[in-house]
Design an enzyme around this catalytic site. Sequence first.
Site, PDB file in Angstrom:
ATOM      1  N   PRO A  62       0.825  -1.202   0.000  1.00 26.59           N
ATOM      2  CA  PRO A  62       0.000   0.000   0.000  1.00 26.59           C
ATOM      3  C   PRO A  62       0.866   1.262   0.000  1.00 26.59           C
ATOM      4  CG  PRO A  62      -0.799  -1.587   1.598  1.00 26.59           C
ATOM      5  CD  PRO A  62       0.530  -2.093   1.128  1.00 26.59           C
ATOM      6  N   GLU A  63       0.628   2.136  -0.965  1.00 21.94           N
ATOM      7  CA  GLU A  63       1.362   3.395  -1.057  1.00 21.94           C
ATOM      8  C   GLU A  63       0.442   4.534  -0.638  1.00 21.94           C
ATOM      9  OE1 GLU A  63       4.429   3.299  -1.444  1.00 21.94           O
ATOM     10  OE2 GLU A  63       4.896   1.450  -2.488  1.00 21.94           O
ATOM     11  N   ARG A 109      22.754  14.862  -5.912  1.00 17.06           N
ATOM     12  CA  ARG A 109      22.425  13.438  -5.836  1.00 17.06           C
ATOM     13  C   ARG A 109      22.704  12.767  -7.173  1.00 17.06           C
ATOM     14  NH1 ARG A 109      17.547  11.949  -1.775  1.00 17.06           N
ATOM     15  NH2 ARG A 109      17.737  13.715  -0.357  1.00 17.06           N
ATOM     16  N   ARG A 125       1.990 -10.619   6.144  1.00 15.51           N
ATOM     17  CA  ARG A 125       3.439 -10.622   6.353  1.00 15.51           C
ATOM     18  C   ARG A 125       3.868 -10.051   7.701  1.00 15.51           C
ATOM     19  NH1 ARG A 125       6.102  -8.908   0.522  1.00 15.51           N
ATOM     20  NH2 ARG A 125       4.782 -10.220  -0.797  1.00 15.51           N
TER      21      ARG A 125
END
Length: 279
Positions: free
Chosen positions: A2-3, A159, A115
């Site tokens: 789930p995001e 980055r 999980r």
Amino acid sequence: MPELPEVEVTRLSLVDRLRGAEIGDVRLGKPLRWPLGCEPSSLVGRRLLDVTRRGKYLWFALGDRPGIVADGGGLLLHLGMSGSLNLSAQASPPGPWDHFDLTTTRGLLRLTDPRRFGAAVWSPSRDGGAAGKLLAGLGVEPLEAGFTASLLHAGLRGRRVAVKQALLAGDIVVGVGNIYASEALFLAGIDPRTPGDRISLARCVRLVDAVRTVLSRAVALGGSTLRDFRDAHGMGGAFQNEARVYDREGEPCTACGGVVRRIVQGQRSTYFCPHCQRR
């Protein structure tokens, strides 16, 4: 996993139904990622005041117990990699994957997580205690005004990591998960392999707009259900049916007709169109 859209959809399916509900009982199943952090009985009699979201965490603000003033605090919940929350009017016996129950006057709120990477943690406030530690270091919310092109550009400066991985890291902007990063980079026309420090301010403008567009559409469609995500009503999401590149390896690009490719970045699948997305 789930995001942000799935967590926001879950929040929206719960908040109006749970406001004002009183907790009558708490049941713990098998241990989750972190301990609850309080005696379950100490939550009995508390009222649920609101359900808010920070990144992929849900914060259930609790009111005082009768006769105890300024008790406050709340529960911070995370769905882990495969968890979901369900609110049902009828209590049913817990199954082997049901690890946290709140029995309330509005129904049974149950966290199901095969999980067990999810969590339910008590904290004295959202900004302090256990919640403060878990939420520290999260980037800005992508659907709020603070997520700007200048902020993203500054965060990517220096980055060398690929821009998709920088989005997933969560310290610049929080909650742009794997599916939605691939889709947003396609919409913005940016190759996911491009080093973060090579993304110009102009491209950051396009990427911020794309992230907002993709996430907003995902929330409107109930999120994505690739395996087992359901909201608190038991409904699955439909965004996966509109994905332009995600999980479409070898299929024609919807924009140019070229072939969608799949690569692996940071042990996650990335989908993109080499013709439409430039480094």
